[in-house]
Structures are given as C-alpha cells and as structure tokens.
Design an enzyme around this catalytic site. Structure first.
Site, PDB file in Angstrom:
ATOM      1  N   SER A  96      82.609  27.344  73.848  1.00 37.04           N
ATOM      2  CA  SER A  96      83.542  27.245  74.969  1.00 37.04           C
ATOM      3  C   SER A  96      84.776  26.427  74.602  1.00 37.04           C
ATOM      4  CB  SER A  96      82.847  26.614  76.185  1.00 37.04           C
ATOM      5  OG  SER A  96      82.375  25.319  75.883  1.00 37.04           O
ATOM      6  N   GLN A  98      87.152  23.570  75.453  1.00 43.44           N
ATOM      7  CA  GLN A  98      86.741  22.355  76.159  1.00 43.44           C
ATOM      8  C   GLN A  98      87.609  21.178  75.765  1.00 43.44           C
ATOM      9  OE1 GLN A  98      82.967  20.808  73.714  1.00 43.44           O
ATOM     10  NE2 GLN A  98      82.863  23.024  74.132  1.00 43.44           N
ATOM     11  N   HIS A 100      87.085  16.615  75.906  1.00 47.34           N
ATOM     12  CA  HIS A 100      86.154  15.530  76.144  1.00 47.34           C
ATOM     13  C   HIS A 100      86.924  14.342  76.718  1.00 47.34           C
ATOM     14  CE1 HIS A 100      83.304  17.874  73.924  1.00 47.34           C
ATOM     15  NE2 HIS A 100      84.013  17.800  72.819  1.00 47.34           N
ATOM     16  N   LYS A 123      83.384  11.303  73.682  1.00 43.38           N
ATOM     17  CA  LYS A 123      82.803  12.211  72.691  1.00 43.38           C
ATOM     18  C   LYS A 123      83.872  12.731  71.719  1.00 43.38           C
ATOM     19  CE  LYS A 123      79.807  16.281  72.324  1.00 43.38           C
ATOM     20  NZ  LYS A 123      79.417  17.554  72.960  1.00 43.38           N
ATOM     21  N   GLU A 125      85.212  13.961  68.177  1.00 42.02           N
ATOM     22  CA  GLU A 125      84.463  14.741  67.191  1.00 42.02           C
ATOM     23  C   GLU A 125      85.299  14.955  65.929  1.00 42.02           C
ATOM     24  OE1 GLU A 125      82.085  17.663  70.347  1.00 42.02           O
ATOM     25  OE2 GLU A 125      83.930  18.344  69.388  1.00 42.02           O
ATOM     26  N   HIS A 252      90.051  22.400  72.610  1.00 41.01           N
ATOM     27  CA  HIS A 252      89.597  22.970  71.346  1.00 41.01           C
ATOM     28  C   HIS A 252      88.431  23.912  71.566  1.00 41.01           C
ATOM     29  CE1 HIS A 252      86.957  19.471  72.012  1.00 41.01           C
ATOM     30  NE2 HIS A 252      86.029  20.163  71.354  1.00 41.01           N
ATOM     31  N   ARG A 271      84.840  22.011  80.484  1.00 43.99           N
ATOM     32  CA  ARG A 271      85.048  23.351  79.922  1.00 43.99           C
ATOM     33  C   ARG A 271      86.267  24.044  80.527  1.00 43.99           C
ATOM     34  NH1 ARG A 271      79.552  22.542  80.239  1.00 43.99           N
ATOM     35  NH2 ARG A 271      78.472  22.709  78.222  1.00 43.99           N
ATOM     36  N   LYS A 277      79.418  29.015  81.878  1.00 44.26           N
ATOM     37  CA  LYS A 277      79.035  27.754  82.504  1.00 44.26           C
ATOM     38  C   LYS A 277      80.132  27.250  83.435  1.00 44.26           C
ATOM     39  CE  LYS A 277      76.000  26.295  78.714  1.00 44.26           C
ATOM     40  NZ  LYS A 277      75.728  25.243  77.700  1.00 44.26           N
TER      41      LYS A 277
END
Length: 404
Positions: A96, A98, A100, A123, A125, A252, A271, A277
């Site tokens: 997805s 999304q 954070h 979060k 990454e 991203h 998302r 979702k």
C-alpha cells in the site's frame, strides 16, 4: 547466538521457492519447508511482539526474554529491548501507498484511535535493494507532476484543469489542494477516469514506463485511487546496494523486488492507496509531506566509517537514533576481516559466502547463507571474521541502534 527468524505470509509476497525470504528461511531453520503457491513476504529478525525471533540453542525461547536475562546482561545502559526491527522483504505485488507519523503524532494517534494506531512509536524505515527493486518515494517536482497530469484529459476532468494548471506556479500549496481533491474523489468518478485511461493504454502500440506500471497495478487494484498516485510520486528503480530512507510523513510504496529493511519498532501506518484496507484520508492529508523533489534525491547514501581497516563496509546512518545498517561485502581473496560491534549489540544476517566469527564469550560462530546471529554488547567491540575464500564473496548485513 544464532536466531530463527519469524516468517510472514502476506498476500503480496513472492510465492514458494521464488521468494528470497523462503530461501533464507529454509537455510535458517531446518524444519522450514516452503509450500507450493504460498506467499513468503517477510522475514523478521528482532524482538517485536508481533513476530519475535527465537534463540535456536534454547529450544524456542524468544529473543526478548533472552535479552533480559542476566546470562546476556543489558544490551545497553537502561535498555532491555531492541530499538529496531530488522527484515527481509520479497515483493510480488505492490504494498500500500502509505506514510508513517512522527513520534509526537504517533503518541496522539495511539491515544485517540488505539484500535487503528496500535502503539505510540514512530516508524522511519530504511530499504536496501538486494535485487532490482522498484518503489515509489516522495512527490515528484511540481512541474513534472503538472506535465504528467496534463497529458491525461481523464485526470483533468477528474481533478479540474485549473487546479492542475496551478501546479506550474503554485508549488506546495497547489499540490496540497490538488492531492486533497484526488483523495476525496467519488468512487464513480475515479472508476470513470481509470476506465478511460485503461482503454487508451491497452490500445497503445508503444507503452511508456508509467503505462506499463499503470497496467500492472490495475490487475491487482482496479479502480483504486493509488493508481493515479504514480503520476504524483517518484518511481525509483534501485539496483542491488542502493537504498531509500523513508522518514516520517514521506509517501511511499514498495512495488517489486527483494530488499533488506530496518525500522523503528512500530506498526503505525496511514494508508493512501493500493489497498483494500482502511484509508485514514484526513490524517493522511494533514501529515503527508508535500515537498517535491527529483527521484535521484531520494536515494540514501551510505558512508565508510573506517576506510583503512574496514574498506568493505558501508554504513547507512539515518537521522533517528533507533537504527543503522551496515552492508559488509568482502570480495574473494580476503581471508580475514573485522566488523565493529556496537555498544548495544547487533544482529547479523548472512546473504552469501561462508566465514567463522570469533567474539568474546561466543567462541567460534559459523556464518553462512541464511544464518542470523544476535551479538550482545558483552561480545566486545570487535568481531573477527575468518573467511572461507573458496565460497566467493562474503555478504552480510548488520542491524544496530544508531549511536554514531
């Protein structure tokens, strides 16, 4: 201390033995067998409660419990949990789109909506390509978005020609307004737009890179708003060893390929598309960074911390204290090499080659493909590798807290 990683079977993962995750798991765990047609998406290495690694020699004890024992001692002053989660991903279809939240926003969202945002942590990454890897990351330059959107009358009808035109001079404010219109589009209007575009793409003799990506994503996510995001977001093609860092609020999505990933310990995701979702659109539009920049600016560069003594180690050091990752690639012909352990210990994953590691209190630890080793701080600051030159290049990745 050898670990057994935790395998995740998400639908987007590569299938059975096509999955790099399944290949690693087979080598890592003697009882693992890949099932035909089953997706193997992620291999988790760490003490996250949703997928803790097991200590192989202990008969199934979780790494988190082992870390807290006096046998290992604290991995750092006042720290008895890892600050990061280390992963390998094998991607067959897109994840997805999304963002954070940062730490402050994560705490607020968790307090307000604990069923959706399940912890109060951020979060960020880091993704390092293991194979050719495709991803979306950050908004394109505003002029580029304007050019791409203006080439589709269907998108102009959906979002408004004047709104799209404002991107030429309106910058961030214009993009914010335009992206809000996209995310609030009515389903029937989206379907009409996407259907018209799909019809044109199908009849094109020469399809552009974005045409091919649109067609590919449409198979898995027909009429999803994320299909149009490929004209807003940079599409990157990473070669093995290249990386992207996904800071808070950067939009991203991973599209295809295999990668090493390291992140702060969190499950918080807002998302924006390519998913069935829940999409928290209002939170997304409030948090997302609307900065526009070229794709090449999104590549995250490693540093060599010790060129003289460790010339085959590159370290990716993000702007957060939670984690850093070193890529260790020792060429054939080098028989001895040293790796620096960190004050909070580290996790090593071996991706090719063969070696023996010597460290205080651990004795000799065999290293080969699929081996995952937790090295506590008490093993000392230097890990000595004796490399089996007959096995070719030795490649490992080292995850650790960012105390640089």
């Amino acid at each position: 201390m050898e670990l057994i990683g935790n395998v995740k079977n998400y639908d987007w993962g590569k299938l059975d033995t096509d999955s790099y995750v399944a290949k690693l798991a087979s080598a890592n765990d003697g009882s693992f067998r890949a099932e035909k047609g089953k997706p193997y998406a992620e291999l988790w290495m760490g003490d996250h409660c949703s997928g803790p690694s097991l200590v192989k020699a202990s008969g199934g004890e979780e790494l988190g419990g082992y870390i807290q024992k006096d046998l290992v001692g604290n991995i750092g002053a006042g720290q008895n949990k890892l600050s990061y989660l280390f992963k390998v991903l094998s991607i067959r279809k897109a994840l997805s789109i999304q963002v954070h939240p940062n730490k402050e926003e994560a705490e607020k969202l968790h307090a307000q909506f604990p069923d959706v945002y399940k912890d109060p942590n951020h979060k960020p990454e880091l993704a390092i390509a293991l194979t050719d890897f495709q991803a979306m990351c950050g908004f394109r330059p505003y002029e580029e978005i304007h050019r791409l959107l203006s080439s589709w009358p269907e998108i102009e009808n959906l979002l408004g020609k004047d709104k799209i035109g404002s991107l030429a001079s309106g910058g961030e404010a214009a993009l914010k307004n335009l992206y809000a219109s996209l995310m609030h589009s009515k389903p029937e209007d989206l379907e009409r737009c996407i259907s018209g575009m799909m019809g044109k793409i199908c009849f094109k003799i020469f399809k552009s890179e974005l045409d091919i990506l649109f067609f590919q994503l449409h198979k898995d996510f027909p009429n999803d708003v994320g299909l149009l995001s490929i004209y807003f977001l940079n599409v990157l093609h990473l070669k093995p060893g290249q990386a992207i860092y996904l800071a808070a609020n950067v939009p991203h999505a991973y599209i295809s390929g295999d990668c090493i990933e390291c992140m702060a310990c969190s499950d918080n995701v807002v998302r924006a598309g390519l998913t069935p979702k829940f999409k928290d659109v209002d939170t997304l539009l409030r948090l997302v960074s609307y900065e526009g920049a070229p794709a090449e600016d999104k590549l995250y560069q490693p540093v060599q911390l010790d060129r003289d003594n460790q010339p085959h180690t590159r370290t990716f050091i993000p702007t957060v204290p939670d984690f850093a990752v070193a890529e260790i690639k020792v060429p054939k012909g080098v028989s001895q090499y040293s790796v620096t352990n960190r004050p909070h210990g580290c996790i090593l994953l071996v991706c090719s080659g063969k070696a023996t590691m010597k460290a205080d209190g651990l004795g000799e630890v065999p290293l080969e493909f699929g081996r995952i080793v937790f090295v506590p701080a008490k093993a000392g600051p230097t890990l000595e590798l004796q490399i089996d030159e007959s096995q070719g290049e030795f490649v490992a990745y080292q995850a650790m807290s960012n105390d640089f």
